[in-house]
Design a protein around this motif. Structure first.
Motif, mmCIF file in Angstrom:
data_model
loop_
_atom_site.group_PDB
_atom_site.id
_atom_site.type_symbol
_atom_site.label_atom_id
_atom_site.label_comp_id
_atom_site.label_asym_id
_atom_site.label_seq_id
_atom_site.Cartn_x
_atom_site.Cartn_y
_atom_site.Cartn_z
ATOM 1 N N VAL A 214 0.839 -1.206 0.000
ATOM 2 C CA VAL A 214 0.000 0.000 0.000
ATOM 3 C C VAL A 214 0.869 1.249 0.000
ATOM 4 N N LEU A 215 1.937 1.237 0.802
ATOM 5 C CA LEU A 215 2.832 2.403 0.847
ATOM 6 C C LEU A 215 3.592 2.559 -0.459
ATOM 7 N N PHE A 216 3.951 1.432 -1.074
ATOM 8 C CA PHE A 216 4.711 1.488 -2.325
ATOM 9 C C PHE A 216 3.853 2.048 -3.460
ATOM 10 N N LYS A 217 2.561 1.696 -3.476
ATOM 11 C CA LYS A 217 1.684 2.148 -4.554
ATOM 12 C C LYS A 217 1.469 3.660 -4.494
ATOM 13 N N GLU A 218 1.314 4.204 -3.311
ATOM 14 C CA GLU A 218 1.167 5.639 -3.065
ATOM 15 C C GLU A 218 -0.118 6.232 -3.660
ATOM 16 N N HIS A 219 -0.413 5.987 -4.929
ATOM 17 C CA HIS A 219 -1.541 6.650 -5.598
ATOM 18 C C HIS A 219 -2.829 5.899 -5.271
ATOM 19 N N HIS A 220 -3.667 6.486 -4.418
ATOM 20 C CA HIS A 220 -4.946 5.885 -4.030
ATOM 21 C C HIS A 220 -6.042 6.930 -4.216
ATOM 22 N N VAL A 221 -7.168 6.525 -4.835
ATOM 23 C CA VAL A 221 -8.260 7.450 -5.122
ATOM 24 C C VAL A 221 -9.561 6.856 -4.610
ATOM 25 N N LEU A 222 -10.311 7.631 -3.822
ATOM 26 C CA LEU A 222 -11.650 7.270 -3.372
ATOM 27 C C LEU A 222 -12.559 8.479 -3.555
ATOM 28 N N HIS A 223 -13.728 8.266 -4.144
ATOM 29 C CA HIS A 223 -14.666 9.357 -4.406
ATOM 30 C C HIS A 223 -13.983 10.499 -5.166
ATOM 31 N N ASN A 224 -13.142 10.139 -6.149
ATOM 32 C CA ASN A 224 -12.444 11.115 -6.988
ATOM 33 C C ASN A 224 -11.536 12.043 -6.189
ATOM 34 N N VAL A 225 -11.123 11.600 -5.006
ATOM 35 C CA VAL A 225 -10.184 12.366 -4.182
ATOM 36 C C VAL A 225 -8.951 11.498 -3.951
ATOM 37 N N GLU A 226 -7.786 12.067 -4.225
ATOM 38 C CA GLU A 226 -6.549 11.319 -4.016
ATOM 39 C C GLU A 226 -6.191 11.326 -2.533
ATOM 40 N N LEU A 227 -5.969 10.143 -2.006
ATOM 41 C CA LEU A 227 -5.622 9.992 -0.596
ATOM 42 C C LEU A 227 -4.115 10.008 -0.422
ATOM 43 N N SER A 228 -3.676 10.363 0.768
ATOM 44 C CA SER A 228 -2.257 10.312 1.113
ATOM 45 C C SER A 228 -2.072 9.196 2.130
ATOM 46 N N VAL A 229 -1.130 8.311 1.857
ATOM 47 C CA VAL A 229 -0.831 7.219 2.784
ATOM 48 C C VAL A 229 0.622 7.358 3.237
ATOM 49 N N ARG A 230 0.857 7.015 4.459
ATOM 50 C CA ARG A 230 2.211 7.100 5.000
ATOM 51 C C ARG A 230 2.338 6.159 6.190
ATOM 52 N N LYS A 231 3.587 5.939 6.595
ATOM 53 C CA LYS A 231 3.829 5.164 7.797
ATOM 54 C C LYS A 231 3.371 5.968 9.011
ATOM 55 N N PRO A 232 2.905 5.318 10.069
ATOM 56 C CA PRO A 232 2.512 6.067 11.272
ATOM 57 C C PRO A 232 3.731 6.634 11.974
ATOM 58 N N ALA A 233 3.481 7.632 12.780
ATOM 59 C CA ALA A 233 4.591 8.262 13.508
ATOM 60 C C ALA A 233 5.213 7.256 14.464
ATOM 61 N N SER A 234 6.541 7.246 14.499
ATOM 62 C CA SER A 234 7.273 6.388 15.428
ATOM 63 C C SER A 234 7.972 7.262 16.462
ATOM 64 N N LYS A 235 8.537 6.628 17.451
ATOM 65 C CA LYS A 235 9.240 7.368 18.494
ATOM 66 C C LYS A 235 10.464 8.066 17.916
ATOM 67 N N ASP A 236 10.650 9.323 18.272
ATOM 68 C CA ASP A 236 11.767 10.132 17.782
ATOM 69 C C ASP A 236 12.986 9.857 18.651
ATOM 70 N N ARG A 237 14.003 9.243 18.065
ATOM 71 C CA ARG A 237 15.202 8.861 18.826
ATOM 72 C C ARG A 237 16.160 10.031 19.040
ATOM 73 N N CYS A 238 15.885 11.155 18.436
ATOM 74 C CA CYS A 238 16.768 12.310 18.586
ATOM 75 C C CYS A 238 16.157 13.398 19.476
ATOM 76 N N ARG A 239 14.954 13.182 19.967
ATOM 77 C CA ARG A 239 14.312 14.199 20.797
ATOM 78 C C ARG A 239 13.613 13.553 21.987
ATOM 79 N N LEU A 240 13.893 14.095 23.198
ATOM 80 C CA LEU A 240 13.307 13.601 24.445
ATOM 81 C C LEU A 240 12.691 14.768 25.199
ATOM 82 N N LEU A 241 11.693 14.473 26.038
ATOM 83 C CA LEU A 241 10.980 15.500 26.789
ATOM 84 C C LEU A 241 11.255 15.323 28.281
ATOM 85 N N LEU A 242 11.753 16.411 28.890
ATOM 86 C CA LEU A 242 12.031 16.437 30.329
ATOM 87 C C LEU A 242 10.879 17.191 30.999
#
Length: 1039
Positions: free
Chosen positions: A63-91
């Motif tokens: 699904v991510l490789f195909k990228e081009h997805h259309v429903l109801h004549n609207v192009e959808l955007s697909v992406r991987k979900p957000a993962s933990k940021d290894r370069c930023r921490l919250l104190l």
């Protein structure tokens, strides 16, 4: 199987239309053809985004490789979900009064960081700090978090948290006139990072939030420096918790997210004014100086009554509307209402059709659509829908729909299949593209092509590729019977009688002859031509009337079509002077012999009948074992076809093209079919090559032919000794060159039959040391690998992988890990003393003869061509008078025996060469009768040894010192087959070839030469190592 993580199976979908619900998302993303996805575990939709969890990681990746997805004549955007940021921490949990210096010291001590390794970003209220790391966190987070929570900072308990990746950037120092559209264009260009922007939100003056479709976009953009409208932009990751409250409030206001607080009814501030009509250039309500008036609830009721008194009821009882409006705005509102009522109702419809029809209408019916100016017509070319979308006034839209439906219905279609060698490759040529465009224009059609794209071979060396394909085949390890060593491949090589593998048939014939001693009834003799026309070979009740010779002849006739080469796969092979025999015919012949025995046993005694019956039963059992043996089943043409499926499919695909033609009239379809057929046929040519060695083709050589077909996109057919190459002119030229190389390779190689007559490979039993010979097919493969000077070769024996090690002379079974010793030896001497095939030297007699070769024959042309190709500077100085073929059975049989001996012990891949020997007129008859004699050495040269000299190039043999002219000026040059075998450099004192530097049995070289790397002459010391094949009589041209 490893457990797939939830993160790898999750996909985030953005920009969802409001009409798309979770059920539709389930149906779309579980449809593998449309979305590339698969079975879903869950779908969670929130607003215009949704989170999908698939059962398999591969489905999410597709699904991510195909990228081009259309429903109801609207192009959808697909992406991987957000993962933990290894370069930023919250104190979190820091007191607002704690100084930044104290926080820095705390972070450096607890996390072991230096000043350049991080930066701190405090929130607006300083209750938490964001730690930016220059490198991803290498320490275990859980241990680090526990360590920090155990130590307070300025009396406060502090916690360390991981945060998710952000997809947004905070852009500062913007030019005052910068707009959201300008920022979108900037970041989607190469200068700004070439990343797709999801949304731009303008914040305070000179600041904006830019969100991207993919989380990975931020890393690339942060690595760049940015400049826009002359300002150096400051770009950093955006986090909501770092922004001041005012910024978030203004952001909500900009997006329409204002909330109205509840107020007490007892105290309601009101602004009152007369009704105002607001125009574009009028002042806004906020600019008018209105004083707020605070009133109580009872005062509100009085004010409401006064407003109602000022309203005027407009009523038209005979009309269709009752309207209320403020006084002074009646005209404006009435105009708006009438405008609404008089606006025509619009309609939208879609006419679905094939993509080819849509293209045809766009190209050849564009003027018709242009004339429909009362409606808007849009082409739809999405994956899920294709056609024309019509939008406009309902009446005009309906009329346009009816017209276009009639156009679609009137379009004629036809699938034209073109079968021609190399037509798919021709499709890529500019000439073909020009032809298609010309037909599009001339016949008013649209042509859509369907073909497997032709690709050039990745490996251009056809011989190496063919050998690699041979290496992957399965060979029976041993023969299925104890008959003499004979090739058992699916080519079904024949013996001299023309019967393939006829050991069982011969045994059956012996039994029949044993029981068939009574005189044959003349009435049953089917040699009568009239009766033979009615004989059914598969159901005849009395096949005994067919003699062995008749059976062989019928077998040859029944398989003749396969020898012509009409089978494109080339799997039915023709051996030396032989043709294939149908397995069905062989089976029926065996059955017929058994039927005959059962019908003709009345004249035997009971004991004889029992004895013969027992023999028949044993023979039947042996036939059954033969039919079910691995050599028959595993090497069947079906399995071989499966093995070479990819190659054969590629060859077939190169010769097949489909044209999907769309036209307005059926006649145009026929014109396209005829025109394109003529264009292709007119560019087809064929070239024929004739060579005797064609009959000696092995399976390897036929795979080479298939590789030539694949490489050049040509068709190659074999009939007898003639090879026909057909296809497009340019492709045929390249194919003919490779076929010539193959013929040269075949002519200098040892045939499979010669290998089996002269060499036998056996393996030793580890316990008893008894030897068992390999099957003929395996023997040929192993011997060929040895002659290619391979140290080891992989081979599949009885479907088990083995390795043959020639250095250790071992066979290693990869599956079991066991090794056995192997040996290479001479077969029984009877196999070597074999007569030469009648079809090859039919003119040989017991006495030596000489016959002139017809100048119009291909044989004469080949001899002359090879002679002039190596004559060099004498090309225009020598004229051939005649070519004679020498026929001496005694010399040839001696040569064949010597060849078998050389073949058994030689290690060089080429042991036989065609060389030239110039001589005087007086020596011609001596050589024709007795062959080459070493006793005559020294007449012309003994520089490299006291033997018989042969030249690689005819230019050496035509020189005066080697072929002196007679009184008529005639010179004589022999074209000879010479067994050069293994050779080394010679010297003057040699009277025989020197010994090889090998351990064990002392072996000599077979010949010597003047130069090992580039020999120009060979010297032999054994008279039977050369056979005079042709005598060329030539003459020096005097100017």
């Amino acid at each position: 199987m490893p457990v797939e993580s939830l993160e790898e199976r999750t996909v985030e979908v953005l920009s969802l239309p409001a009409a798309v619900d979770e059920e539709l998302l389930f149906l779309y993303f579980e449809n593998k053809r449309r979305s590339g996805g698969g079975q879903l575990v869950s779908v969670e939709k929130t607003g215009d985004r949704a989170v999908l969890v698939f059962e398999e990681t591969e489905a999410a990746a597709q699904v991510l490789f195909k990228e081009h997805h259309v429903l109801h004549n609207v192009e959808l955007s697909v992406r991987k979900p957000a993962s933990k940021d290894r370069c930023r921490l919250l104190l979190r949990g820091i007191k607002p009064s704690t100084s930044s210096e104290m926080v820095e010291l705390y972070v450096e001590i607890m996390m072991g960081l230096n000043v350049p390794d991080y930066t701190l970003c405090p929130s607006a209220g300083r209750e938490f700090f964001l730690i930016h790391l220059s490198q991803p966190l290498s320490k275990d987070f859980q241990n680090l978090s526990a360590k920090i929570s155990q130590r307070k900072l300025d009396g406060a308990v502090v916690t360390l948290e991981q945060i998710e990746q952000t997809d947004s950037l905070l852009v500062e120092n913007l030019h005052p006139g910068t707009t959201a559209d300008l920022l979108t264009l900037y970041f989607e260009t190469k200068r700004g990072g070439d990343q797709k922007v999801k949304e731009v939100t303008m914040l305070a003056e000179g600041t904006a939030k830019v969100s991207f479709v993919k989380y990975e976009s931020l890393g690339h953009i942060l690595d760049l420096t940015h400049k826009l409208d002359g300002n150096d932009l400051v770009v950093k990751p955006y986090f909501d918790f770092l922004q001041p409250a005012e910024s978030l409030t203004s952001q909500d206001s900009a997006t329409g997210g204002r909330e109205t607080p509840e107020r007490n009814e007892e105290d309601i501030p009101m602004q009152t004014s007369p009704p105002v009509v607001v125009h574009e250039n009028s002042q806004t309500l906020s600019q008018m100086s209105l004083k707020p008036l605070v009133v109580h609830a009872e005062e509100v009721e009085v004010a409401a009554e006064e407003v109602m008194d000022q309203m005027e009821e407009v009523s038209e009882r005979e009309g269709n509307i009752d309207a209320f409006t403020l006084k002074g705005m009646e005209s404006e509102k009435q105009t708006a209402i009438m405008g609404f009522l008089t606006t025509p109702i619009e309609r939208e419809t879609v006419i679905p059709m094939e993509p080819g029809m849509l293209k045809y209408i766009q190209i050849h019916r564009h003027q018709l659509m242009a004339d429909m100016n009362q409606v808007s017509i849009f082409p739809l070319e999405a994956e899920d829908v294709c056609g024309l979308k019509i939008h406009g006034h309902a009446t005009a839209c309906q009329m346009a729909e009816e017209v276009l439906q009639d156009v679609v219905t009137s379009i004629c279609t036809r699938v034209i299949t073109v079968n021609a060698p190399g037509v798919t490759r021709f499709l890529e040529e500019a000439d073909c593209q020009h032809i298609l465009k010309e037909m599009d224009k001339k016949f008013q059609v649209y042509i859509n092509l369907k073909a497997v794209p032709w690709q050039h071979l990745a490996h251009q060396d056809i011989f190496d590729t063919a050998w690699n394909m041979m290496s992957g085949r399965n060979f029976p390890k041993v023969s299925s019977d104890s008959s003499p060593q004979e090739l058992r491949s699916d080519s079904m090589h024949l013996d001299q009688n023309g019967a393939p593998g006829n050991g069982l048939l011969e045994a059956a014939k012996k039994i029949v002859s044993a029981v068939d001693d009574k005189p044959e009834d003349p009435a049953s003799n089917s040699n009568n031509p009239d009766e033979m026309d009615d004989v059914d070979l598969y159901s005849a009740a009395e096949p005994t009337s067919l003699t062995d010779q008749d059976l062989s002849g019928i077998a040859a006739d029944s398989s003749q079509p396969s020898a012509v080469g009409n089978n494109p796969s080339g799997l039915l092979l023709q051996s030396e002077g032989a043709v294939g025999l149908s397995s069905d015919f062989e089976e029926d012949a065996q059955l017929s012999l058994a039927i005959q025995y059962s019908m003709e046993t009345s004249h035997y005694s009971l004991e004889d009948e029992e004895e013969q019956l027992q023999k028949a039963l044993e023979l039947s059992k042996e036939m059954s074992q033969h039919e079910s043996s691995p050599s028959c089943s595993e090497k069947s043409p079906v399995v071989k076809k499966s093995f070479d499926a990819s190659l054969l499919d590629a060859i077939k695909a190169a010769n097949t093209l489909q044209l999907f033609v769309f036209a307005g009239y059926p006649a145009d379809l026929i014109r396209v079919d005829i025109a394109f057929g003529k264009k292709v046929t007119g560019r087809q040519v064929e070239e024929k090559l004739e060579h005797r060695c064609v009959r000696n083709m092995s399976d390897y050589h036929r795979i080479c032919l298939d590789m030539i077909k694949r490489k050049h996109a040509v068709e190659i057919q074999i009939q007898g000794s003639i090879i026909t190459v057909s296809g497009f002119k340019d492709y045929v030229a390249g194919g003919v060159c490779d076929v010539k190389l193959l013929l040269e390779k075949i002519s200098t190689s040892v045939s499979e039959r010669e290998i089996l007559r002269s060499v036998q490979w056996v393996y030793h039993d580890p316990v008893s040391s008894d030897t068992t010979p390999y099957s003929p097919d395996a023997t040929v493969f192993i011997e060929t690998a040895l002659r290619m000077r391979m140290q080891k070769v992989d081979i599949l024996l009885d479907n088990q992988p083995h390795t043959i090690n020639f250095e250790k002379m071992q066979e290693y079974n990869i599956a079991s890990g066991k090794s056995v010793k192997i040996s290479r030896k001479m077969p029984a001497s009877g196999a070597l003393d074999e007569d030469i095939p009648e079809e090859e030297y039919s003119l040989l007699s017991n006495l030596p003869e000489v016959s002139k070769v017809d100048e119009e024959s291909d044989e004469f042309q080949n001899v002359v061509k090879n002679f002039y190709e190596t004559i060099k500077e004498f090309h225009s100085k020598i004229r051939i008078i005649k070519v004679e073929k020498l026929m001496n059975r005694l010399l040839y049989n001696q040569y064949k025996l010597k060849k078998a001996s050389v073949l058994q012990r030689a290690t060089y891949p080429v042991i036989e060469q065609t060389l030239y020997h110039g001589t005087s007129e007086n020596s011609v008859k001596e050589i024709c009768v007795h062959g080459f004699n070493r006793s005559f050495c020294g007449k012309n040269a003994t520089v490299y040894g006291q033997g018989v000299y042969f030249a690689v190039n005819s230019a050496l043999s035509v020189q005066e010192q080697y072929s002196p002219p007679n009184a008529d000026g005639h010179k004589y040059v022999f074209v000879s087959k010479v067994l050069t075998g293994d050779y080394t450099k010679g010297c003057h004192s040699m009277k025989t070839a020197p010994l090889k530097e090998t351990e064990g049995i002392p072996l000599r070289y077979d010949s010597v030469t003047d130069d090992i790397t580039k020999p120009e002459m060979f010297i032999i010391f054994n008279d039977t190592q050369a056979f005079p094949e042709y005598l060329i009589t030539c003459q020096r041209i005097t100017r």
